[in-house]
Design a protein around this motif. Structure first.
Motif, PDB file in Angstrom:
ATOM      1  N   VAL A 144       0.844  -1.208   0.000  1.00 43.62           N
ATOM      2  CA  VAL A 144       0.000   0.000   0.000  1.00 43.62           C
ATOM      3  C   VAL A 144       0.875   1.252   0.000  1.00 43.62           C
ATOM      4  CG1 VAL A 144      -1.637   1.359   1.362  1.00 43.62           C
ATOM      5  CG2 VAL A 144      -2.000  -1.104   1.074  1.00 43.62           C
ATOM      6  N   ILE A 145       1.902   1.268   0.851  1.00 43.35           N
ATOM      7  CA  ILE A 145       2.823   2.413   0.907  1.00 43.35           C
ATOM      8  C   ILE A 145       3.525   2.601  -0.436  1.00 43.35           C
ATOM      9  CG2 ILE A 145       5.045   3.164   1.854  1.00 43.35           C
ATOM     10  CD1 ILE A 145       2.849   3.836   3.726  1.00 43.35           C
ATOM     11  N   LEU A 146       3.998   1.504  -1.027  1.00 47.16           N
ATOM     12  CA  LEU A 146       4.719   1.590  -2.296  1.00 47.16           C
ATOM     13  C   LEU A 146       3.802   2.067  -3.423  1.00 47.16           C
ATOM     14  CD1 LEU A 146       6.852  -1.686  -2.135  1.00 47.16           C
ATOM     15  CD2 LEU A 146       7.636   0.656  -1.733  1.00 47.16           C
ATOM     16  N   GLN A 147       2.578   1.565  -3.420  1.00 45.19           N
ATOM     17  CA  GLN A 147       1.628   1.973  -4.465  1.00 45.19           C
ATOM     18  C   GLN A 147       1.210   3.427  -4.293  1.00 45.19           C
ATOM     19  OE1 GLN A 147      -1.412  -1.032  -4.023  1.00 45.19           O
ATOM     20  NE2 GLN A 147      -0.546  -2.315  -5.651  1.00 45.19           N
ATOM     21  N   ASP A 148       0.845   3.806  -3.069  1.00 44.69           N
ATOM     22  CA  ASP A 148       0.423   5.190  -2.834  1.00 44.69           C
ATOM     23  C   ASP A 148       1.562   6.179  -3.055  1.00 44.69           C
ATOM     24  OD1 ASP A 148      -2.024   4.162  -2.249  1.00 44.69           O
ATOM     25  OD2 ASP A 148      -1.932   4.509  -0.082  1.00 44.69           O
ATOM     26  N   GLY A 149       2.796   5.725  -2.808  1.00 42.85           N
ATOM     27  CA  GLY A 149       3.961   6.591  -3.025  1.00 42.85           C
ATOM     28  C   GLY A 149       4.394   6.646  -4.479  1.00 42.85           C
ATOM     29  N   LYS A 150       3.734   5.865  -5.343  1.00 41.87           N
ATOM     30  CA  LYS A 150       4.015   5.844  -6.789  1.00 41.87           C
ATOM     31  C   LYS A 150       5.414   5.328  -7.114  1.00 41.87           C
ATOM     32  CE  LYS A 150       0.063   7.854  -7.776  1.00 41.87           C
ATOM     33  NZ  LYS A 150      -1.038   7.137  -8.461  1.00 41.87           N
ATOM     34  N   ILE A 151       5.973   4.447  -6.254  1.00 46.79           N
ATOM     35  CA  ILE A 151       7.328   3.958  -6.543  1.00 46.79           C
ATOM     36  C   ILE A 151       7.363   2.439  -6.782  1.00 46.79           C
ATOM     37  CG2 ILE A 151       8.373   5.814  -5.189  1.00 46.79           C
ATOM     38  CD1 ILE A 151       9.070   3.680  -3.067  1.00 46.79           C
ATOM     39  N   VAL A 152       6.242   1.764  -6.651  1.00 44.86           N
ATOM     40  CA  VAL A 152       6.268   0.325  -6.841  1.00 44.86           C
ATOM     41  C   VAL A 152       6.660  -0.030  -8.269  1.00 44.86           C
ATOM     42  CG1 VAL A 152       3.774   0.171  -7.352  1.00 44.86           C
ATOM     43  CG2 VAL A 152       5.003  -1.845  -6.505  1.00 44.86           C
ATOM     44  N   ASP A 153       6.148   0.707  -9.241  1.00 48.79           N
ATOM     45  CA  ASP A 153       6.513   0.439 -10.633  1.00 48.79           C
ATOM     46  C   ASP A 153       7.967   0.816 -10.908  1.00 48.79           C
ATOM     47  OD1 ASP A 153       4.024  -0.516 -11.076  1.00 48.79           O
ATOM     48  OD2 ASP A 153       3.308   1.133 -12.330  1.00 48.79           O
ATOM     49  N   SER A 154       8.473   1.816 -10.188  1.00 50.31           N
ATOM     50  CA  SER A 154       9.888   2.179 -10.330  1.00 50.31           C
ATOM     51  C   SER A 154      10.778   1.027  -9.861  1.00 50.31           C
ATOM     52  CB  SER A 154      10.198   3.436  -9.510  1.00 50.31           C
ATOM     53  OG  SER A 154       9.401   4.527  -9.915  1.00 50.31           O
ATOM     54  N   ILE A 155      10.407   0.402  -8.758  1.00 54.48           N
ATOM     55  CA  ILE A 155      11.169  -0.731  -8.239  1.00 54.48           C
ATOM     56  C   ILE A 155      11.105  -1.896  -9.226  1.00 54.48           C
ATOM     57  CG2 ILE A 155      11.273  -2.450  -6.397  1.00 54.48           C
ATOM     58  CD1 ILE A 155      10.247  -0.250  -4.493  1.00 54.48           C
ATOM     59  N   LEU A 156       9.906  -2.167  -9.741  1.00 53.10           N
ATOM     60  CA  LEU A 156       9.745  -3.256 -10.709  1.00 53.10           C
ATOM     61  C   LEU A 156      10.562  -2.979 -11.971  1.00 53.10           C
ATOM     62  CD1 LEU A 156       5.894  -3.889 -10.395  1.00 53.10           C
ATOM     63  CD2 LEU A 156       7.731  -5.358  -9.553  1.00 53.10           C
ATOM     64  N   HIS A 157      10.592  -1.720 -12.405  1.00 51.09           N
ATOM     65  CA  HIS A 157      11.355  -1.355 -13.596  1.00 51.09           C
ATOM     66  C   HIS A 157      12.851  -1.569 -13.365  1.00 51.09           C
ATOM     67  CE1 HIS A 157      12.250   0.617 -17.352  1.00 51.09           C
ATOM     68  NE2 HIS A 157      13.009   1.517 -16.741  1.00 51.09           N
ATOM     69  N   SER A 158      13.313  -1.224 -12.165  1.00 45.66           N
ATOM     70  CA  SER A 158      14.731  -1.424 -11.834  1.00 45.66           C
ATOM     71  C   SER A 158      15.074  -2.910 -11.809  1.00 45.66           C
ATOM     72  CB  SER A 158      15.058  -0.786 -10.477  1.00 45.66           C
ATOM     73  OG  SER A 158      14.840   0.608 -10.514  1.00 45.66           O
TER      74      SER A 158
END
Length: 459
Positions: free
Chosen positions: A324-338
């Motif tokens: 939830v924190i990663l999704q709301d912070g808009k960084i979950v896709d950044s982590i997946l992309h990395s």
């Protein structure tokens, strides 16, 4: 080192939630956008730094995984109710007695039985009392305590790792990955049969090695750990076991019919969380009625079971706060992309191998399968989609990575308790078992490769 103690699972999860909130202040935001042709493209967006949301994330995590949490509580209560009847324990004890003194048959039958128990209903903590029963039995037959651990604890772990019906690993992981519950059963059944067969072969080879070393017959007196015993009197275990009562026999029949209904339901009628939860609850209540429990006793046992597994259910809600924190912070896709860029060129095989390795390493820190599923599956599922790995294969990697290292990780309470029951020092156990764990990890990888290289039904 003896004073070192890992923090409580909840403390670890809380620390991860805080760390993820901190990351939202520094990691660039990003998101994947699906084009009209179905392809995904990554684009940068503004991140949304998280602060006090670390507290509300837990609430949203519980709401997000409410179905799975209810599933865990109800199924845990139902199995507690089943165990409270004493039918399963009595059935296994009676099975041991009925086999008789044919030592090789006893070893093979016990190995298959406990592996099947791990694969079907996730036998784990329940192996502890059976270690106390079977270790003296194997010692009395001229073997050693390692043999008792092998046919009970190791066998149940092999079944647990390659489970095809275990609601606490396969069911939870597939539910979080939005897969039909217990789908892909065919290949999992093959993996279970293959690994169990290899374990049976190892048991027989080890039994022969002990015989050649001692030159004894099939029955012996207790011996030190790892040393075969001289010939002696038979074990008194059989004399202490009473025949199954009619009630216990009917309860075991209900358990068998439940397994059959589960297989038919998920394969033919697409049963999911609701139907399977109802099935297990019905099984528990019917078993309670057969056992002669009144309504008060039935409710108390159900509540006791829910209380016993409450920690696992709460872990799912707490751990869901991470995503939830990663999704709301808009960084979950950044982590997946990395992650995707880091494995660029590795293909399906490299991605699946990485998932498998991550699960195996995390198991030393978080031995709870439920907690690991709640933390890792929400990240691994979309990562699998991006790398072309099927979600079924990702769940199988989770199973293998979680289960095999349970046999060696010092943070596993079940392992520590089983070793205490067998009177086997942890250092001697590690020295004896580490090669088998490595072999199982390699075999797990080899069994994962076909899911990445070939088209397998259900995968």
């Amino acid at each position: 080192m003896s004073r070192f103690k890992l923090p409580n699972t909840y403390v670890i999860i809380a620390g991860i939630i805080i760390l993820c909130a901190v990351l939202t202040w520094f990691v660039p935001g990003g998101q994947y956008v699906k084009a009209d042709d179905g392809t995904l493209s990554y684009e940068t967006v503004s991140s949304v730094p998280q602060t006090w949301q670390i507290f509300t994330a837990i609430y949203h995590g519980f709401v997000k995984q409410a179905g799975i949490i209810i599933f865990i509580l109800v199924v845990g209560g139902a199995f507690w109710l089943l165990n409270a009847t004493g039918a399963v324990e009595a059935g296994i004890k009676r099975f041991i007695v009925r086999i008789g003194k044919r030592d090789k048959l006893v070893l093979v039958a016990l190995t298959v039985l406990f592996s099947l128990a791990g694969a079907v209903f996730g036998m784990s903590e329940e192996t502890i009392p059976f270690v106390g029963i079977v270790v003296p039995l194997t010692i009395s037959m001229g073997y050693d305590a390692f043999m008792g651990m092998l046919v009970v604890y190791v066998a149940s772990n092999v079944g647990f790792s390659s489970a095809f019906l275990n609601p606490f690993t396969v069911g939870i992981a597939q539910g979080m990955a939005d897969l039909p519950l217990f789908s892909g059963m065919g290949y999992r059944l093959f993996c279970w049969a293959f690994l169990t067969l290899l374990l049976v072969v190892f048991v027989l080879v080890y039994a022969r090695a002990l015989r050649l070393r001692s030159g004894t017959g099939p029955v012996g007196e207790p011996s030190p750990v790892g040393e075969p015993s001289p010939v002696g009197e038979p074990s008194p275990v059989g004399e202490l076991v009473e025949p199954l009562t009619r009630r216990q026999s009917w309860i075991l029949i209900v358990l068998l019919l439940t397994v059959v209904a589960l297989i038919v339901g998920v394969t033919c009628f697409e049963w999911y969380m609701v139907e399977i939860t109802g099935l297990f609850l019905a099984m528990g209540i019917i078993c309670a009625i057969i056992a002669g429990f009144d309504s008060d006793r039935t409710v108390k046992e159900l509540m006791a079971g829910a209380k016993d597994i409450l920690s696992a259910a709460l872990v799912v809600g707490f751990a869901s706060g991470i995503i939830v924190i990663l999704q709301d912070g808009k960084i979950v896709d950044s982590i997946l992309h990395s992650m995707q860029e880091g494995l660029d060129g590795g293909g399906k095989v490299g991605s699946l191998s990485a998932m498998y390795g991550i699960q195996a390493v995390i198991n030393f820190i978080i031995p709870s399968a439920t907690a690991k599923a709640a933390i890792t599956i929400p990240i691994m599922a979309p990562f699998a989609d991006m790398t072309g790995v099927s979600r079924q294969a990702m769940v199988l990697a989770f199973q293998f990575g979680d289960g095999f290292t349970n046999m060696i990780t010092p943070t596993s309470g079940v392992l520590v308790a089983a070793l205490a029951m067998a009177k086997v020092p942890y250092t001697k156990w590690v020295k004896w078992i580490w090669k088998m764990v490595v072999a199982l990890l390699v075999l797990g990888l080899l069994l994962l490769l076909p899911t990445a290289l070939f088209q397998i039904a259900g995968f």
